[in-house]
Motif scaffolding. Structure first.
Motif, short mmCIF file in Angstrom:
data_model
loop_
_atom_site.label_atom_id
_atom_site.label_comp_id
_atom_site.label_asym_id
_atom_site.label_seq_id
_atom_site.Cartn_x
_atom_site.Cartn_y
_atom_site.Cartn_z
N LEU A 20 0.83 -1.20 0.00
CA LEU A 20 0.00 0.00 0.00
C LEU A 20 0.87 1.26 0.00
O LEU A 20 0.65 2.18 -0.80
N VAL A 21 1.86 1.30 0.89
CA VAL A 21 2.72 2.49 0.97
C VAL A 21 3.57 2.63 -0.30
O VAL A 21 3.75 3.75 -0.81
N ALA A 22 4.07 1.51 -0.81
CA ALA A 22 4.85 1.57 -2.05
C ALA A 22 4.02 2.16 -3.19
O ALA A 22 4.52 2.91 -4.03
N THR A 23 2.73 1.83 -3.18
CA THR A 23 1.83 2.36 -4.21
C THR A 23 1.61 3.86 -4.01
O THR A 23 1.66 4.64 -4.97
N VAL A 24 1.36 4.27 -2.76
CA VAL A 24 1.13 5.69 -2.48
C VAL A 24 2.37 6.52 -2.83
O VAL A 24 2.28 7.53 -3.54
N ALA A 176 0.15 4.14 10.44
CA ALA A 176 1.32 3.44 9.89
C ALA A 176 1.73 4.06 8.56
O ALA A 176 2.92 4.24 8.28
N VAL A 177 0.76 4.39 7.73
CA VAL A 177 1.04 5.02 6.44
C VAL A 177 1.60 6.43 6.66
O VAL A 177 2.53 6.85 5.96
N ALA A 178 1.07 7.14 7.65
CA ALA A 178 1.58 8.47 7.94
C ALA A 178 3.05 8.41 8.35
O ALA A 178 3.87 9.22 7.88
N ILE A 179 3.39 7.47 9.21
CA ILE A 179 4.79 7.31 9.63
C ILE A 179 5.67 7.02 8.42
O ILE A 179 6.74 7.61 8.25
N ALA A 180 5.23 6.09 7.57
CA ALA A 180 6.02 5.72 6.39
C ALA A 180 6.17 6.90 5.44
O ALA A 180 7.24 7.09 4.83
N ARG A 181 5.13 7.72 5.33
CA ARG A 181 5.18 8.86 4.42
C ARG A 181 6.04 10.00 4.96
O ARG A 181 6.42 10.90 4.20
N SER A 182 6.36 9.96 6.24
CA SER A 182 7.27 10.98 6.79
C SER A 182 8.71 10.72 6.37
O SER A 182 9.58 11.57 6.56
N LEU A 183 8.95 9.54 5.79
CA LEU A 183 10.30 9.14 5.42
C LEU A 183 10.56 9.29 3.93
O LEU A 183 11.52 8.73 3.40
N THR A 184 9.69 10.02 3.24
CA THR A 184 9.90 10.30 1.82
C THR A 184 9.70 11.78 1.56
O THR A 184 8.64 12.34 1.87
N ASN A 185 10.70 12.42 1.01
CA ASN A 185 10.62 13.85 0.71
C ASN A 185 10.13 14.02 -0.73
O ASN A 185 10.80 14.63 -1.57
N THR A 186 8.95 13.44 -0.99
CA THR A 186 8.37 13.48 -2.33
C THR A 186 6.92 13.96 -2.23
O THR A 186 6.48 14.43 -1.17
N PHE A 187 6.15 13.79 -3.29
CA PHE A 187 4.80 14.31 -3.38
C PHE A 187 3.91 13.91 -2.21
O PHE A 187 3.11 14.70 -1.72
N SER A 188 4.04 12.69 -1.75
CA SER A 188 3.13 12.17 -0.72
C SER A 188 3.65 12.33 0.70
O SER A 188 3.06 11.81 1.64
#
Length: 233
Positions: A20-24, A176-188
């Motif tokens: 799911l996170v890889a897709t987002v 969990a998705v929010a935590i994972a998305r804090s580790l990418t400096n991209t669109f999401s």
């Protein structure tokens, strides 16, 4: 779920959250690469997310229940459908899987494995939007299980697709998705410092959704509304 032991269920939760996170994250990176139109980029981010949720819930739901979300796991624990000790492990698996999903997306696009986001997502409207997003997600899941269990994958996928657009926060609805998305400096992405507000809002919204649906779906002594077919006889 009763047919699968705990290690397999945890693996399914980690795998599902990771994909799911890889897709987002991945679709967000692809969108930024292909267009500078923010609305189009959001649409490019939305459609894959809704679609993958249908797939993941369909194929992994029979194994673990397809929570992929600590807020959803806590709701089922609150409903006494998942023991607390197992719920803790579910949450750990979801967070670990989500982080792995970010890393996988970064590897696919040649980015650093982890890169803290600088994208600002904070403030009352954003927090309220996250509460609304989580509230609606829980309501969708619980009502779907009650009335149309086989449609739950589609219901969740369609709800998230819609919530991307009607919530100011673009509907993370998932700690969990929010935590994972804090580790990418991209669109999401989302700044790590903005996580507490989002996570608290998500948990509050999920809890409120559980309380309302417990009442709304509870048994009533009254007969309820008369079906249209009966009123025409």
């Amino acid at each position: 779920m009763d047919n699968f032991d705990l290690p397999r269920r945890l693996a399914a939760e980690a795998l599902g959250t990771g994909i799911l996170v890889a897709t987002v994250v991945g679709s967000g990176i692809m969108a930024e690469t292909l267009t500078k139109d923010v609305a189009l980029a959001l649409l490019c981010n939305t459609l894959p997310t809704g679609a993958i949720l249908v797939v993941l819930i369909t194929v992994l739901g029979p194994i673990s229940g397809a929570h992929f979300n600590p807020a959803v796991t806590l709701v089922f624990t609150g409903k006494r459908e998942l023991p607390v000790n197992e719920a803790v492990l579910y949450v750990v698996a979801q967070i670990a899987g989500g982080i792995a999903g970010t890393m996988a997306a970064h590897l696919m696009f040649g980015l650093p494995l982890l890169d803290f986001s600088t994208k600002v997502r904070t403030g009352g409207p954003q927090w309220f939007a996250e509460a609304v997003a989580a509230f609606g997600l829980v309501a969708t899941i619980l009502a779907g299980i009650r009335f149309q269990r086989t449609a739950v994958p589609w219901l969740v996928g369609l709800y998230i697709t819609a919530a991307y657009w009607f919530t100011a926060s673009t509907s993370f609805a998932n700690p969990a998705v929010a935590i994972a998305r804090s580790l990418t400096n991209t669109f999401s992405g989302i700044r790590p410092t903005d996580l507490p507000g989002f996570i608290l809002a998500e948990l509050c919204g999920a809890f409120a959704g559980m309380l309302l649906m417990n009442w709304l779906l509870g048994q009533s002594k009254s007969r309820g509304p008369v079906p249209i077919a009966e009123t025409t006889r």
